[in-house]
Design an enzyme around this catalytic site. Structure first.
Site, PDB file in Angstrom:
ATOM      1  N   LYS A   1      -5.344 -14.477  11.184  1.00 44.22           N
ATOM      2  CA  LYS A   1      -4.793 -13.453  12.071  1.00 44.22           C
ATOM      3  C   LYS A   1      -4.512 -13.999  13.467  1.00 44.22           C
ATOM      4  CE  LYS A   1      -6.358  -9.310   9.631  1.00 44.22           C
ATOM      5  NZ  LYS A   1      -5.050  -8.872   9.125  1.00 44.22           N
TER       6      LYS A   1
ATOM      7  N   ASP B   1     -16.740 -14.128   7.670  1.00 42.88           N
ATOM      8  CA  ASP B   1     -15.312 -13.813   7.600  1.00 42.88           C
ATOM      9  C   ASP B   1     -14.901 -13.306   8.979  1.00 42.88           C
ATOM     10  OD1 ASP B   1     -12.824 -12.662   7.304  1.00 42.88           O
ATOM     11  OD2 ASP B   1     -13.314 -11.511   5.508  1.00 42.88           O
TER      12      ASP B   1
ATOM     13  N   TYR C   1     -14.454  -5.614   3.321  1.00 42.35           N
ATOM     14  CA  TYR C   1     -13.094  -5.920   2.875  1.00 42.35           C
ATOM     15  C   TYR C   1     -12.828  -7.383   3.231  1.00 42.35           C
ATOM     16  CZ  TYR C   1      -8.055  -6.320   2.582  1.00 42.35           C
ATOM     17  OH  TYR C   1      -6.797  -6.756   2.264  1.00 42.35           O
TER      18      TYR C   1
ATOM     19  N   TYR D   1       0.813  -1.222   0.000  1.00 41.05           N
ATOM     20  CA  TYR D   1       0.000   0.000   0.000  1.00 41.05           C
ATOM     21  C   TYR D   1       0.849   1.276   0.000  1.00 41.05           C
ATOM     22  CZ  TYR D   1      -3.222  -3.590   1.712  1.00 41.05           C
ATOM     23  OH  TYR D   1      -3.947  -4.751   1.874  1.00 41.05           O
TER      24      TYR D   1
END
Length: 423
Positions: free
Chosen positions: A269, A240, A137, A9
């Protein structure tokens, strides 16, 4: 000499020199310069135990002396088997089957492929599209980009590459909304399903907390309503929980707030405490049983090289033990109380001209500014005060490690408030 590393990014022409991390301990990491920074984002929300946790480090070392990696194709090993049993134990009732991969994005790709193949196997090949939510996202791989917010998301450049899916409006009723307030959001979801359910394989959502899309916090009643709508219209429900899993919303999984079991759930994660890349896609008996048959199409054609990596499975097992044995849900409740007291209850902050909203859920807090420009320079400002903050767009947020002390958490919130109140 500059590093050949291409950073994520980053605007290459204007990016500043990236600080080099040489170590870490607890809630802090240490730079080559000697600076010790309090990590307010726990490395993109995954280092839930902080850095250099002795039990997690020891688990990796012990497993490395036995078996670092072996393919799961035609083989298995004890850490993979044991972790799968533990994930079935702790996740919502009915998620009895575990498919491993190596990142949250790939875990979501697995979920979408699983849902589409399920619909084909039960006789509905026309159900070949996904339904996602605005502000969503789900990752940066090609399949995941196609179910991220197509308007405010970061992937508009790749629109010509992506398959076209359906989107429902992002829910607007907050976490503590009444059922009446949620009814409007569910009506909007019903409208899309009623119109397009004949071609929708699954509804995907980040339950309760739409993370990278703006830290939108929504109601458990929305999850309950979505579950009922998916059942009514013959659509699978995919949660998710890459960002929300392992305590981030205040319960072990966001689904627990609503007592809902999705058909498919994706974890990553915090799964390994952030110590190694790993992901798991869990499915119910109903989904799994559809894949039991005699045709070539009954085999699920996916197999990441490093799926079920023994090191990752072993450290994930230790992460779960630490989480449960050291009452992490209690620690998260304390963090939530402090974040609410320091941010939600600060009327001066909430009424500031540059602040649009302040929200807290579990061990997550965000100050939403009216524009990204209002946060320009906040990273350097925080670093000068010993804190690592990295905003997303117009959202200045903290998702701390759960071992963050009260004094450390107060330091983070003080810096976040100072950006608005002391300049």
């Amino acid at each position: 000499m500059s590093s050949p590393v291409w950073h994520p990014y980053a605007h290459l022409k204007t990016q500043s020199t990236t600080p080099k991390v040489v170590g870490g301990s607890g809630s802090h990491f240490t730079l080559e310069s000697g600076e010790r920074l309090l990590d307010a984002t726990c490395s993109w929300w995954c280092m839930i135990h902080g850095y250099s946790h002795p039990r997690l480090v020891a688990a990796i070392r012990e497993q490395a002396s036995e078996l670092c990696h072996v393919m799961l194709g035609g083989l298995t090993h004890e850490p993979a088997d044991q972790l799968a049993r533990e994930l079935v134990r702790i996740t919502p009732s009915g998620l009895n089957h575990v498919f491993y991969s190596d990142s949250g994005s790939v875990g979501m790709e697995v979920a979408m492929k699983m849902a589409l193949q399920y619909q084909v196997l039960i006789g509905h090949p026309e159900k070949h599209k996904m339904l996602s939510l605005m502000k969503a996202y789900h990752g940066d791989t090609t399949g995941c980009m196609a179910v991220c917010d197509p308007e405010e998301g970061m992937h508009s450049l790749f629109a010509s590459l992506l398959p076209q899916h359906h989107f429902a409006p992002a829910p607007t009723a907050p976490f503590n909304a009444t059922p009446e307030q949620v009814a409007c959001d569910l009506a909007a979801l019903r409208e899309v399903l009623a119109q397009h359910h004949h071609e929708i394989a699954a509804l995907l959502m980040e339950p309760l907390l739409q993370a990278a899309g703006g830290l939108n916090m929504t109601s458990p009643d929305y999850l309950r309503g979505a579950r009922k709508l998916c059942d009514e219209f013959g659509v699978l429900l995919i949660f998710d929980e890459v960002a929300t899993g392992f305590g981030r919303t205040g319960k072990l999984f966001a689904a627990n707030h609503a007592d809902v079991t999705p058909d498919i759930m994706v974890l990553s994660k915090g799964l390994t405490g952030g110590y190694l890349g790993h992901a798991a896609t869990l499915a119910t008996d109903r989904v799994h049983s559809a894949f039991i048959g005699d045709t070539p199409h009954h085999a699920f054609m996916h197999g990441p090289t490093f799926m079920g990596n023994p090191l990752a499975c072993r450290v994930a097992l230790e992460s779960l033990r630490v989480f449960e044995e050291e009452n992490y849900l209690g620690k998260i409740a304390q963090l939530n109380h402090l974040l609410s007291r320091e941010l939600i209850d600060d009327e001066q902050l909430r009424s500031h001209s540059k602040v649009a909203d302040v929200r807290v859920l579990g061990a997550t807090a965000v100050i939403e500014a009216h524009s990204p420009e209002a946060l320009k320079g906040v990273g350097d400002f925080a670093r000068q005060r010993g804190v690592w903050l990295r905003p997303i767009g117009r959202w200045l947020y903290t998702m701390p490690a759960y071992i963050t002390s009260e004094a450390e958490m107060t330091k983070v919130t003080n810096v976040m408030k100072a950006w608005f109140l002391e300049q």
